[in-house]
Design a protein around this motif. Structure first.
Motif, PDB file in Angstrom:
ATOM      1  N   GLY A  88      10.814   7.184   1.263  1.00 58.96           N
ATOM      2  CA  GLY A  88       9.425   7.599   1.075  1.00 58.96           C
ATOM      3  C   GLY A  88       8.441   6.445   1.190  1.00 58.96           C
ATOM      4  N   MET A  89       7.303   6.615   0.559  1.00 61.92           N
ATOM      5  CA  MET A  89       6.210   5.649   0.679  1.00 61.92           C
ATOM      6  C   MET A  89       6.581   4.259   0.162  1.00 61.92           C
ATOM      7  SD  MET A  89       3.872   6.951   2.419  1.00 61.92           S
ATOM      8  CE  MET A  89       2.601   5.711   2.177  1.00 61.92           C
ATOM      9  N   ALA A  90       7.530   4.178  -0.737  1.00 67.92           N
ATOM     10  CA  ALA A  90       7.958   2.860  -1.219  1.00 67.92           C
ATOM     11  C   ALA A  90       8.448   2.004  -0.052  1.00 67.92           C
ATOM     12  CB  ALA A  90       9.050   3.003  -2.271  1.00 67.92           C
ATOM     13  N   ALA A  91       9.136   2.620   0.902  1.00 65.48           N
ATOM     14  CA  ALA A  91       9.628   1.889   2.069  1.00 65.48           C
ATOM     15  C   ALA A  91       8.481   1.512   3.008  1.00 65.48           C
ATOM     16  CB  ALA A  91      10.666   2.715   2.810  1.00 65.48           C
ATOM     17  N   ALA A  92       7.458   2.350   3.078  1.00 66.00           N
ATOM     18  CA  ALA A  92       6.327   2.081   3.971  1.00 66.00           C
ATOM     19  C   ALA A  92       5.589   0.818   3.555  1.00 66.00           C
ATOM     20  CB  ALA A  92       5.372   3.263   3.992  1.00 66.00           C
ATOM     21  N   HIS A  93       5.550   0.553   2.267  1.00 64.48           N
ATOM     22  CA  HIS A  93       4.828  -0.619   1.774  1.00 64.48           C
ATOM     23  C   HIS A  93       5.570  -1.924   2.061  1.00 64.48           C
ATOM     24  CE1 HIS A  93       1.915   1.999   0.043  1.00 64.48           C
ATOM     25  NE2 HIS A  93       2.775   2.564  -0.756  1.00 64.48           N
ATOM     26  N   ALA A  94       6.801  -1.833   2.522  1.00 63.33           N
ATOM     27  CA  ALA A  94       7.581  -3.031   2.816  1.00 63.33           C
ATOM     28  C   ALA A  94       7.279  -3.601   4.204  1.00 63.33           C
ATOM     29  CB  ALA A  94       9.072  -2.714   2.701  1.00 63.33           C
ATOM     30  N   VAL A  95       6.520  -2.865   5.025  1.00 55.30           N
ATOM     31  CA  VAL A  95       6.203  -3.328   6.376  1.00 55.30           C
ATOM     32  C   VAL A  95       5.143  -4.430   6.289  1.00 55.30           C
ATOM     33  CG1 VAL A  95       5.252  -2.655   8.620  1.00 55.30           C
ATOM     34  CG2 VAL A  95       6.785  -1.102   7.398  1.00 55.30           C
TER      35      VAL A  95
END
Length: 160
Positions: A88-95
């Motif tokens: 989810g969005m937690a992974a998106a913030h890692a970019v």
């Protein structure tokens, strides 16, 4: 007279700054770093390490979906939720921000939407314990993956 001249100069400077900012927003937020269309898809040009980040995230999506399908076969909504949450969005913030700036707006919008879908799948699987709903949601999410892969390809900007 000098005051009027100064006001005109300031307006010109402000206008040029606004045009520069608009150009930078267009380049780094909307267009990204793209190349020619070879097979009908827009080529996104990334450094090899950046390309690896994007392709790695896509492989995580694919692996997670495959595992969610296996969990659905076992009628295990809790496992679906557990598998969907890290996508989810937690992974998106890692970019990294520098990488995100090179991606076209539509690509970022689709990717953001897919991350949100995984959050929704996780929440609904926990709340409703309905594997059939999770499967429908995965089907809708996969349509976005297919649309993105039909529209874009990721190529190295330099070297292999």
């Amino acid at each position: 007279m000098a005051m009027i001249k100064n006001a005109v100069v300031y307006r010109i400077i402000i206008g040029l700054l606004l045009l520069t900012i608009a150009g930078l927003v267009l380049k780094f937020v909307v267009l990204g770093r793209t190349g020619a269309e070879v097979d009908g898809r827009t080529t996104i040009l990334l450094e090899p390490s950046e390309r690896a980040v994007v392709l790695g995230e896509m492989r995580q999506f694919l692996s997670g979906i495959q595992q969610m399908l296996e969990a659905a076969e076992r009628n295990d909504a809790a496992a679906i939720a557990k598998l969907a949450r890290p996508l989810g969005m937690a992974a998106a913030h890692a970019v990294p921000a520098g990488l995100a700036a090179k991606l076209p707006l539509e690509f970022k919008t689709l990717g953001h939407s897919v991350h949100q879908d995984f959050d929704r799948i996780a929440m609904d699987a926990e709340a409703m314990n309905d594997v059939r709903l999770s499967l429908r949601q995965l089907g809708e999410t996969m349509k976005k993956c297919v649309a993105c892969h039909a529209a874009y390809q990721i190529a190295p900007a330099s070297g292999p």
